[in-house]
Design a protein around this motif. Structure first.
Motif, PDB file in Angstrom:
ATOM      1  N   ALA A  33       0.808  -1.228   0.000  1.00  0.00           N
ATOM      2  CA  ALA A  33       0.000   0.000   0.000  1.00  0.00           C
ATOM      3  C   ALA A  33       0.842   1.280   0.000  1.00  0.00           C
ATOM      4  O   ALA A  33       0.423   2.302  -0.544  1.00  0.00           O
ATOM      5  CB  ALA A  33      -0.929  -0.023   1.209  1.00  0.00           C
ATOM      6  N   HIS A  34       2.045   1.259   0.587  1.00  0.00           N
ATOM      7  CA  HIS A  34       2.847   2.487   0.681  1.00  0.00           C
ATOM      8  C   HIS A  34       3.772   2.687  -0.512  1.00  0.00           C
ATOM      9  O   HIS A  34       4.597   3.592  -0.513  1.00  0.00           O
ATOM     10  CB  HIS A  34       3.704   2.484   1.947  1.00  0.00           C
ATOM     11  CG  HIS A  34       2.922   2.361   3.220  1.00  0.00           C
ATOM     12  ND1 HIS A  34       3.465   2.629   4.455  1.00  0.00           N
ATOM     13  CD2 HIS A  34       1.636   2.007   3.451  1.00  0.00           C
ATOM     14  CE1 HIS A  34       2.549   2.414   5.386  1.00  0.00           C
ATOM     15  NE2 HIS A  34       1.422   2.040   4.796  1.00  0.00           N
ATOM     16  N   ASP A  35       3.674   1.820  -1.524  1.00  0.00           N
ATOM     17  CA  ASP A  35       4.611   1.901  -2.658  1.00  0.00           C
ATOM     18  C   ASP A  35       4.095   2.915  -3.679  1.00  0.00           C
ATOM     19  O   ASP A  35       3.029   2.728  -4.262  1.00  0.00           O
ATOM     20  CB  ASP A  35       4.778   0.509  -3.294  1.00  0.00           C
ATOM     21  CG  ASP A  35       5.965   0.447  -4.239  1.00  0.00           C
ATOM     22  OD1 ASP A  35       6.416   1.506  -4.710  1.00  0.00           O
ATOM     23  OD2 ASP A  35       6.453  -0.671  -4.503  1.00  0.00           O
ATOM     24  N   SER A  36       4.886   3.973  -3.918  1.00  0.00           N
ATOM     25  CA  SER A  36       4.426   5.032  -4.825  1.00  0.00           C
ATOM     26  C   SER A  36       4.613   4.653  -6.298  1.00  0.00           C
ATOM     27  O   SER A  36       4.031   5.293  -7.168  1.00  0.00           O
ATOM     28  CB  SER A  36       5.170   6.338  -4.518  1.00  0.00           C
ATOM     29  OG  SER A  36       6.561   6.144  -4.673  1.00  0.00           O
ATOM     30  N   ALA A  37       5.430   3.655  -6.591  1.00  0.00           N
ATOM     31  CA  ALA A  37       5.650   3.272  -7.999  1.00  0.00           C
ATOM     32  C   ALA A  37       5.981   1.782  -8.078  1.00  0.00           C
ATOM     33  O   ALA A  37       7.116   1.402  -8.352  1.00  0.00           O
ATOM     34  CB  ALA A  37       6.783   4.110  -8.606  1.00  0.00           C
ATOM     35  N   PRO A  38       4.984   0.931  -7.863  1.00  0.00           N
ATOM     36  CA  PRO A  38       5.255  -0.520  -7.835  1.00  0.00           C
ATOM     37  C   PRO A  38       5.807  -1.034  -9.161  1.00  0.00           C
ATOM     38  O   PRO A  38       5.538  -0.469 -10.219  1.00  0.00           O
ATOM     39  CB  PRO A  38       3.877  -1.137  -7.560  1.00  0.00           C
ATOM     40  CG  PRO A  38       2.975  -0.031  -7.176  1.00  0.00           C
ATOM     41  CD  PRO A  38       3.564   1.253  -7.682  1.00  0.00           C
ATOM     42  N   SER A  39       6.565  -2.120  -9.085  1.00  0.00           N
ATOM     43  CA  SER A  39       7.190  -2.695 -10.277  1.00  0.00           C
ATOM     44  C   SER A  39       6.208  -3.576 -11.044  1.00  0.00           C
ATOM     45  O   SER A  39       5.446  -4.346 -10.466  1.00  0.00           O
ATOM     46  CB  SER A  39       8.402  -3.518  -9.863  1.00  0.00           C
ATOM     47  OG  SER A  39       8.805  -4.350 -10.932  1.00  0.00           O
ATOM     48  N   ASP A  40       6.326  -3.479 -12.349  1.00  0.00           N
ATOM     49  CA  ASP A  40       5.516  -4.287 -13.261  1.00  0.00           C
ATOM     50  C   ASP A  40       5.867  -5.777 -13.163  1.00  0.00           C
ATOM     51  O   ASP A  40       5.093  -6.642 -13.580  1.00  0.00           O
ATOM     52  CB  ASP A  40       5.775  -3.764 -14.684  1.00  0.00           C
ATOM     53  CG  ASP A  40       4.881  -4.418 -15.715  1.00  0.00           C
ATOM     54  OD1 ASP A  40       3.675  -4.543 -15.447  1.00  0.00           O
ATOM     55  OD2 ASP A  40       5.390  -4.810 -16.784  1.00  0.00           O
ATOM     56  N   ILE A  41       7.054  -6.070 -12.622  1.00  0.00           N
ATOM     57  CA  ILE A  41       7.521  -7.465 -12.601  1.00  0.00           C
ATOM     58  C   ILE A  41       6.622  -8.336 -11.712  1.00  0.00           C
ATOM     59  O   ILE A  41       6.532  -9.548 -11.908  1.00  0.00           O
ATOM     60  CB  ILE A  41       9.008  -7.525 -12.165  1.00  0.00           C
ATOM     61  CG1 ILE A  41       9.864  -6.698 -13.129  1.00  0.00           C
ATOM     62  CG2 ILE A  41       9.524  -8.958 -12.124  1.00  0.00           C
ATOM     63  CD1 ILE A  41      11.307  -6.518 -12.700  1.00  0.00           C
ATOM     64  N   LEU A  42       5.910  -7.710 -10.772  1.00  0.00           N
ATOM     65  CA  LEU A  42       5.006  -8.467  -9.904  1.00  0.00           C
ATOM     66  C   LEU A  42       4.027  -9.327 -10.709  1.00  0.00           C
ATOM     67  O   LEU A  42       3.667 -10.423 -10.299  1.00  0.00           O
ATOM     68  CB  LEU A  42       4.205  -7.512  -9.007  1.00  0.00           C
ATOM     69  CG  LEU A  42       4.940  -6.863  -7.827  1.00  0.00           C
ATOM     70  CD1 LEU A  42       4.036  -5.835  -7.152  1.00  0.00           C
ATOM     71  CD2 LEU A  42       5.397  -7.922  -6.830  1.00  0.00           C
ATOM     72  N   ARG A  43       3.617  -8.817 -11.870  1.00  0.00           N
ATOM     73  CA  ARG A  43       2.580  -9.555 -12.605  1.00  0.00           C
ATOM     74  C   ARG A  43       3.096 -10.841 -13.235  1.00  0.00           C
ATOM     75  O   ARG A  43       2.329 -11.678 -13.687  1.00  0.00           O
ATOM     76  CB  ARG A  43       1.908  -8.657 -13.644  1.00  0.00           C
ATOM     77  CG  ARG A  43       2.712  -8.382 -14.883  1.00  0.00           C
ATOM     78  CD  ARG A  43       1.956  -7.408 -15.773  1.00  0.00           C
ATOM     79  NE  ARG A  43       2.832  -6.813 -16.756  1.00  0.00           N
ATOM     80  CZ  ARG A  43       2.947  -7.250 -18.003  1.00  0.00           C
ATOM     81  NH1 ARG A  43       2.228  -8.260 -18.437  1.00  0.00           N
ATOM     82  NH2 ARG A  43       3.778  -6.655 -18.837  1.00  0.00           N
ATOM     83  N   SER A  44       4.433 -11.010 -13.265  1.00  0.00           N
ATOM     84  CA  SER A  44       4.982 -12.270 -13.785  1.00  0.00           C
ATOM     85  C   SER A  44       4.832 -13.421 -12.808  1.00  0.00           C
ATOM     86  O   SER A  44       4.944 -14.584 -13.190  1.00  0.00           O
ATOM     87  CB  SER A  44       6.485 -12.114 -14.084  1.00  0.00           C
ATOM     88  OG  SER A  44       6.689 -11.379 -15.262  1.00  0.00           O
TER      89      SER A  44
END
Ligand SMILES: Nc1nc2c(c(=O)[nH]1)N[C@H]1C(S)=C(S)[C@@H](COP(=O)(O)OP(=O)(O)OC[C@H]3O[C@@H](n4cnc5c(=O)[nH]c(N)nc54)[C@H](O)[C@@H]3O)O[C@H]1N2
Ligand SMILES: Nc1nc2c(c(=O)[nH]1)N[C@H]1C(S)=C(S)[C@@H](COP(=O)(O)OP(=O)(O)OC[C@H]3O[C@@H](n4cnc5c(=O)[nH]c(N)nc54)[C@H](O)[C@@H]3O)O[C@H]1N2
Ligand SMILES: [Mo]
Length: 772
Positions: A33-44
């Motif tokens: 919740a506190h991440d201002s710019a989460p990484s796209d890699i999570l969706r892998s």
């Protein structure tokens, strides 16, 4: 199985997240919740955790099963595998460890096991490998890293520490408050800030840059590609030839000296050795004044641009930052040393917003305001053999046992390796000149790997043990570049018959009779509690509060408060260098190092020097190989991890890695957009898909790392793995770092039929009983 949706706090090197499961499957990774710019890699992750590419059961290479340690190592990569029971696999590993230790000594086991492993600190596979091998009698280890190994061994001679590379630099609050000019060598590619070792709760650089832009800071990006200018920043781009930054920096210092505007007082009071450097800059030592006109011929940057930038930087508060890539190149010591010399001549070191820094966008969290307190850490024990080689010299070691090498003032001889043990790394990703490495890989008698997936390394090992992912175990993680520590709750049962690296080692240690010294009597949750409590004790010892373990575990994370005042690198040293000396021999910044002079290395002289790399656009080799190949970090993955994941696959074009090439270079070779091309040199060749990029300086091509090595023989790699092209030489005898960014190549259109990429296909495993 229940279809109830469940949620678990978790963490990866690309950020914290909530694992969402249903019916025993991971269905989503929701950013913290506190991440201002989460990484796209999570969706892998969801598809990869349940991928058919997972190693399902322990497997042994057919030839090894038949002939054991006498098997033909050159069959690695060609042979089939036989699935075996855990008992059989562990017995085989155990008896090999015993045999090799008894017959050849513990240093004949290579267990450096370089690699990133997982963000969780307890189950960090490399740490566990070291613990296990240490407890069993020791092994041959690796010193340094591929990331900033050159800086790691150079900077202590120059500034007494390498902590500025690990992220502790003048923080962004100081920069936004005081910096007027920020010069970024290698730029600030945001793609690289998705990642930090140990993970993070926030990706703050985007926001920090927005504030810096709002504060009116002027950005100059010096790089072979405009792609290194971060989005939203109106930076001035100065295109430069790769590997020539040291020449540009030296010419900037020469300009200051010629104008008489260098900070004489700072250089006298806080540095030693400026007179020797000055003689070199003025041409007194070699007859060549290091003028901007001289640098122009090397860097292909106009002399007037260099001169004007030097003058501007002296007039306003300037921060100089260098990407780590500059030192991951042949003679990569020089740009780093020269950048410190330049910052010293500008005189802003130790002032708010001024001086030098490294890797502002090489990893998430550099310059992130954080109190200097401990993060979670796991101990790896002591190696009784003391045997260690410079990390990037692994091929030399395997090919040339007994050969002497030099490293940071000492001499060593390579041990004779009979057995290799790897968990949590992929040398068929990280090592340079992979064709040469493949030959070296055929030499050890036995190679054991723990892997999650059938990676190129797993497919080239003798005994493959299936490991769990972080989702399948409990852990604790965090990084000293981020203000959070995370609980990682087990979200899934182990997939297939996979086991935790820790449990595999525990059982092997039990077979060897040293389970107690390996585990110290702790199981998973006891270790996690122990790691947390050691950290919490250190916090309390320095006057900070820490929650108790159960409160932390139930909440899922703890946040460290922001420091009250901004950190400024070398502030105290600047104020009073007598009272706060640096940990160099002189206590000051060494622009000339007596210590390095004593080593007598022509490839790393005692002051910053322009040295021509083995391969660069100015070298004679460029007549035959006219393009400089850069191998940047991949945007859609961490190294080779989850190369088959969606975030990675979406960036491939026609199933292969994309080679960026400038419009004139493409035109000269009749290469069109998305054409299949062969990239090649004397060391190897690979296929890639051409991506024409007008932001690239002509003469430069870029192929990101990470494609799973796909090669049937040495003639052609099929997937776009650039390490078949890179050069495997140490940066210098001082640091022996990786020279990954110094390779010349040629590119042609591939006219034949396109061979199929198979690295991401599930290998055909021979079932138990049908062989041997
Ligand atoms: N040409 C070129 N080469 C480079 C670079 C470059 O810039 N250019 N960069 C270099 C740099 S900086 C680095 S750091 C290296 C990175 O090199 P590596 O760290 O070796 O690369 P990874 O792909 O991260 O390899 C990690 C492996 O560990 C496995 N793994 C992950 N978690 C676990 C676990 O819990 N248990 C087990 N058993 N296995 C696990 C993953 O599946 C993966 O195969 O590459 C280097 N190579
Ligand atoms: N998405 C993602 N992020 C990552 C990683 C990943 O695998 N994926 N890996 C992480 C790791 S382990 C590391 S060590 C860091 C590495 O961080 P870096 O070493 O900083 O990363 P690179 O992408 O190799 O290089 C950054 C930029 O430097 C420029 N450059 C290259 N050579 C030169 C040169 O000679 N002169 C100048 N002026 N510029 C040059 C390139 O254009 C490149 O875009 O990245 C980390 N971040
Ligand atoms: Mo790295």
């Amino acid at each position: 199985m229940s279809k109830q949706i469940r949620r678990f706090p978790s963490l990866s090197h690309w950020g914290a997240f909530t694992a969402v499961t249903q019916g025993g499957r991971l269905i989503d990774c929701e950013p913290f919740a506190h991440d201002s710019a989460p990484s796209d890699i999570l969706r892998s992750m969801p598809a990869m955790v349940h991928s058919p590419l997972r190693v399902d059961r322990p497997a042994i290479r057919k030839g090894w099963l038949r002939d054991r340690h006498l098997s033909d190592g050159s069959e690695r990569g060609h042979d089939d595998y036989v699935e075996v029971s855990w008992d059989e696999a562990l017995a085989a590993v155990h008896s090999e460890l015993q045999r090799v230790r008894a017959a050849h000594g513990s240093e004949a086991i290579f267990g450096g096991s370089y690699g990133w492993s997982s963000a969780g600190r307890l189950h960090h596979a490399r740490t566990q490998t070291h613990r296990f091998l240490n407890a069993g009698g020791g092994f041959t280890n690796q010193a340094g890293n591929y990331s900033w190994g050159t800086a790691q061994f150079l900077l202590p001679h120059v500034i007494g520490t390498y902590t500025p590379v690990t992220g502790r630099v003048t923080d962004w609050n100081s920069v936004t408050g005081h910096t007027r000019l920020l010069i970024a060598f290698g730029g600030m590619p945001l793609r690289n800030t998705q990642i930090t070792s140990g993970g993070a709760g926030d990706h703050p650089l985007r926001g920090q840059l927005e504030r810096a832009v709002a504060a009116g800071i002027e950005f100059v990006v010096i790089s072979p590609t405009r792609g290194d200018v971060p989005p939203g920043v109106q930076a001035r781009w100065i295109p430069i030839r790769p590997n020539t930054d040291a020449a540009l920096m030296l010419a900037m210092i020469q300009t200051l000296v010629a104008d008489g505007i260098h900070d004489e007082e700072f250089l006298q009071v806080h540095c030693i050795g400026f007179p020797a450097l000055r003689d070199y800059l003025e041409g007194k030592t070699d007859g060549i004044p290091k003028t901007p006109e001289w640098a122009q011929t090397i860097c292909d940057v106009p002399a007037e641009t260099i001169r004007a930038l030097a003058r501007q930087a002296r007039n306003v508060r300037t921060m100089i930052t260098c990407a780590w890539s500059l030192q991951r190149a042949h003679r990569g010591e020089q740009p780093y040393w020269a950048s410190i010399a330049l910052a010293a001549a500008l005189g802003h070191i130790g002032l708010p917003g001024g001086g030098f820094a490294f890797g502002h966008a090489s990893m998430n969290g550099a310059g992130n305001p954080r109190m200097e307190i401990a993060g979670p850490a796991m101990e790896s024990g002591r190696n009784p053999t003391g045997s260690v080689i410079p990390v990037a010299r692994v091929t030399d070691m395997l090919l040339h046992p007994g050969q002497h090498y030099e490293f940071n003032g000492r001499e060593g001889a390579y041990p004779d390796i009979k057995m290799v043990y790897w968990a949590g790394g992929n040398p068929f990703h990280h090592q340079q000149d992979l064709n040469r490495f493949s030959r070296a890989w055929s030499r050890p008698q036995t190679i054991v790997a723990h892997e999650i997936w059938w990676t190129p390394m797993a497919r080239r090992s003798d005994i493959v043990l299936p490991a769990t992912t972080t989702l399948e175990r409990n852990d604790i993680g965090g990084s000293t570049r981020d203000r959070h520590v995370f609980a990682m709750h087990q979200a899934l049962a182990p997939i297939g018959s996979s086991r935790n690296d820790f449990d595999i080692y525990r059982e092997l240690a039990a077979l060897g009779g040293y389970e107690q010294s390996f585990t110290e009597g702790r199981g998973e949750m006891e270790w996690i509690r122990h790691i947390f409590e050691s950290m919490a004790r250190a916090w309390r010892g320095s006057g900070h509060t820490a929650p108790d373990f159960d409160a932390f575990w139930n909440r899922g994370f703890v946040e460290i408060p922001e420091p009250e005042r901004p950190f400024v690198l070398f502030e105290e040293f600047r104020r009073d260098p007598e009272a706060n000396p640096l940990r160099t021999p002189s206590g000051r910044i060494e622009l000339y190092s007596e210590k390095i002079a004593g080593f007598g290395y022509a490839d790393c002289p005692p002051h910053p020097t322009w040295l021509t790399p083995e391969e660069w656009l100015g070298s004679p080799k460029a007549a035959r190989w006219p393009l400089h190949l850069l191998t940047p970090q991949p945007a859609g993955k961490l190294h080779s991890q989850m190369d088959g994941g969606q975030a990675s696959v979406d960036l491939k074009i026609n199933g292969r890695e994309a080679l960026r090439i400038s419009p004139p270079d493409a035109k000269a070779r009749r290469i069109g957009q998305h054409d299949l091309v062969k990239v090649y040199n004397d060391r190897g060749a690979c296929l890639a898909t051409a991506l024409i990029d007008a932001d690239l300086k002509p003469g430069v091509v870029a192929l990101p790392t990470g494609a799973w090595f796909d090669s049937v023989d040495e003639s052609l790699e099929l997937h776009g793995n650039p390490n078949v092209l890179t050069i495997d030489v140490g940066t210098s005898r001082l640091t022996q770092g990786s020279s990954a960014q110094s390779a010349l190549v040629e590119v042609v259109r591939w006219e034949e039929a396109a061979p199929l990429v198979q690295a991401l296909e599930v290998p055909a495993i021979v079932r138990s009983g049908s062989a041997a």
